[in-house]
Design a protein around this motif. Sequence first.
Motif, short mmCIF file in Angstrom:
data_model
loop_
_atom_site.label_atom_id
_atom_site.label_comp_id
_atom_site.label_asym_id
_atom_site.label_seq_id
_atom_site.Cartn_x
_atom_site.Cartn_y
_atom_site.Cartn_z
N MET A 227 -7.10 15.59 50.26
CA MET A 227 -8.40 14.96 49.97
C MET A 227 -8.31 13.49 50.37
SD MET A 227 -10.42 14.37 46.35
CE MET A 227 -10.44 16.09 45.93
N ASN A 228 -9.30 13.03 51.11
CA ASN A 228 -9.36 11.64 51.53
C ASN A 228 -10.33 10.90 50.60
OD1 ASN A 228 -9.70 9.19 52.77
ND2 ASN A 228 -10.19 10.01 54.77
N THR A 229 -9.80 10.13 49.67
CA THR A 229 -10.64 9.46 48.68
C THR A 229 -11.18 8.11 49.15
OG1 THR A 229 -8.71 8.47 47.63
CG2 THR A 229 -9.47 10.58 46.75
N GLU A 230 -10.61 7.54 50.19
CA GLU A 230 -10.98 6.18 50.60
C GLU A 230 -12.46 6.07 50.99
OE1 GLU A 230 -9.80 2.77 53.88
OE2 GLU A 230 -8.46 4.47 53.59
N ARG A 231 -12.94 6.98 51.83
CA ARG A 231 -14.35 6.92 52.26
C ARG A 231 -15.28 7.14 51.07
NH1 ARG A 231 -17.67 10.45 56.78
NH2 ARG A 231 -19.43 9.00 56.89
N PHE A 232 -14.91 8.04 50.18
CA PHE A 232 -15.71 8.32 48.98
C PHE A 232 -15.81 7.08 48.10
CE2 PHE A 232 -15.58 10.22 44.55
CZ PHE A 232 -16.93 10.52 44.50
N LEU A 233 -14.68 6.43 47.82
CA LEU A 233 -14.68 5.23 46.98
C LEU A 233 -15.43 4.09 47.65
CD1 LEU A 233 -11.04 5.42 45.60
CD2 LEU A 233 -13.16 5.83 44.31
N ASN A 234 -15.31 3.96 48.97
CA ASN A 234 -16.08 2.94 49.69
C ASN A 234 -17.58 3.21 49.59
OD1 ASN A 234 -13.82 1.49 50.50
ND2 ASN A 234 -13.69 2.49 52.49
N ASN A 235 -17.97 4.47 49.70
CA ASN A 235 -19.38 4.83 49.59
C ASN A 235 -19.93 4.47 48.21
OD1 ASN A 235 -21.57 6.98 48.82
ND2 ASN A 235 -21.56 6.92 51.06
N ILE A 236 -19.18 4.79 47.18
CA ILE A 236 -19.61 4.45 45.82
C ILE A 236 -19.75 2.94 45.68
CG2 ILE A 236 -18.87 4.40 43.40
CD1 ILE A 236 -17.59 7.16 43.90
N THR A 237 -18.75 2.21 46.17
CA THR A 237 -18.78 0.75 46.08
C THR A 237 -20.00 0.18 46.79
OG1 THR A 237 -16.37 0.67 45.93
CG2 THR A 237 -17.47 -1.34 46.63
N GLU A 238 -20.30 0.70 47.99
CA GLU A 238 -21.46 0.21 48.73
C GLU A 238 -22.77 0.55 48.02
OE1 GLU A 238 -21.19 1.45 52.82
OE2 GLU A 238 -19.23 0.51 53.06
N GLN A 239 -22.85 1.71 47.40
CA GLN A 239 -24.07 2.06 46.66
C GLN A 239 -24.24 1.16 45.43
OE1 GLN A 239 -25.50 6.11 46.25
NE2 GLN A 239 -23.65 6.80 47.33
N ILE A 240 -23.15 0.87 44.75
CA ILE A 240 -23.23 -0.03 43.60
C ILE A 240 -23.66 -1.42 44.05
CG2 ILE A 240 -21.90 -1.20 41.79
CD1 ILE A 240 -20.18 1.38 41.61
N LYS A 241 -23.07 -1.90 45.14
CA LYS A 241 -23.43 -3.23 45.65
C LYS A 241 -24.92 -3.28 46.01
CE LYS A 241 -21.42 -6.52 46.04
NZ LYS A 241 -21.44 -7.73 45.19
N GLU A 242 -25.43 -2.25 46.66
CA GLU A 242 -26.86 -2.22 47.00
C GLU A 242 -27.72 -2.27 45.74
OE1 GLU A 242 -30.06 0.41 49.59
OE2 GLU A 242 -28.36 1.44 48.67
N ALA A 243 -27.35 -1.50 44.72
CA ALA A 243 -28.11 -1.51 43.46
C ALA A 243 -28.05 -2.88 42.80
CB ALA A 243 -27.57 -0.44 42.53
N LEU B 242 -17.57 13.24 52.71
CA LEU B 242 -16.91 11.99 52.30
C LEU B 242 -15.44 12.19 51.97
CD1 LEU B 242 -19.75 10.51 50.07
CD2 LEU B 242 -18.96 9.62 52.27
N LEU B 243 -15.11 13.32 51.37
CA LEU B 243 -13.74 13.56 50.92
C LEU B 243 -12.91 14.36 51.92
CD1 LEU B 243 -14.70 14.44 47.26
CD2 LEU B 243 -13.31 12.48 47.95
N ASP B 244 -13.56 14.84 52.97
CA ASP B 244 -12.89 15.69 53.96
C ASP B 244 -12.31 16.94 53.29
OD1 ASP B 244 -12.12 16.42 56.52
OD2 ASP B 244 -10.21 15.37 56.41
N THR B 245 -13.17 17.59 52.52
CA THR B 245 -12.79 18.82 51.82
C THR B 245 -13.69 19.95 52.30
OG1 THR B 245 -14.27 18.25 49.98
CG2 THR B 245 -11.95 17.64 49.74
N GLU B 246 -13.41 21.15 51.82
CA GLU B 246 -14.22 22.32 52.19
C GLU B 246 -14.55 23.15 50.95
OE1 GLU B 246 -12.33 24.48 55.36
OE2 GLU B 246 -12.24 22.71 56.64
N CYS B 247 -14.97 22.48 49.89
CA CYS B 247 -15.33 23.19 48.67
C CYS B 247 -16.59 24.02 48.92
CB CYS B 247 -15.54 22.21 47.53
SG CYS B 247 -14.04 21.33 47.07
N LYS B 248 -16.61 25.22 48.38
CA LYS B 248 -17.71 26.16 48.65
C LYS B 248 -18.88 26.01 47.69
CE LYS B 248 -14.53 29.52 50.64
NZ LYS B 248 -13.51 28.53 50.85
N ASN B 249 -18.65 25.40 46.53
CA ASN B 249 -19.72 25.26 45.54
C ASN B 249 -19.39 24.12 44.57
OD1 ASN B 249 -17.95 26.32 43.43
ND2 ASN B 249 -18.31 28.33 44.33
#
Length: 180
Positions: free
Chosen positions: A1-17, A40-47
């Motif tokens: 799981m690649n968490t870096e892009r996910f955490l960056n996305n969250i950070t950018e959304q918080i900054k925008e808010a 964002l996480l580079d995963t393949e979860c089905k649900n």
Amino acid sequence: MNTERFLNNITEQIKEAQLKLGFAKEVIRLYFPVASLNILLDTECKNGKEMLTCLQQEPKLADSELGKLSFTLCKGERIEVCIPPDGAEYVHEQIADPPFLKNIVELFSQNHHLTLEEICACFATYNKGYACRKMEPGTDFDYVLYFPDKTPDEWYYCIRMEMGHTIYHRFIEEDYKQLL
């Protein structure tokens, strides 16, 4: 799981808010479709249930700069991401306001009936190589603007002009393409 892009996305959304609403040291809740989280996480979860388990078992999400994130499965296969007050404070104190995003937020907050030309002028100030495309009839938006070279940011800004009021929504490239 690649968490870096996910955490960056969250950070950018918080900054925008925070640019739109101001800073408050409070819990922040963001909602993501499973498909977006897979991107964002580079995963393949089905649900949602599988994604929830995946998120809850990732140690980098229990101990990040944003604090201990928590996750809840919501109706419609969306995941609620809960960021603790310390995460909001971290973004406020440690993450600089991105100049382009700050300018876009100010532009839309100061004038609720922007023209496409005014929006394009803002984009051109930061990168003359921006793209502006008319969206297909039947979509929820009229135009999309973005920077093909990802400078100064990688978001796709979808613009809607309705009854003299202009709004925008930002999407990552993959989510924008799913809109189409």
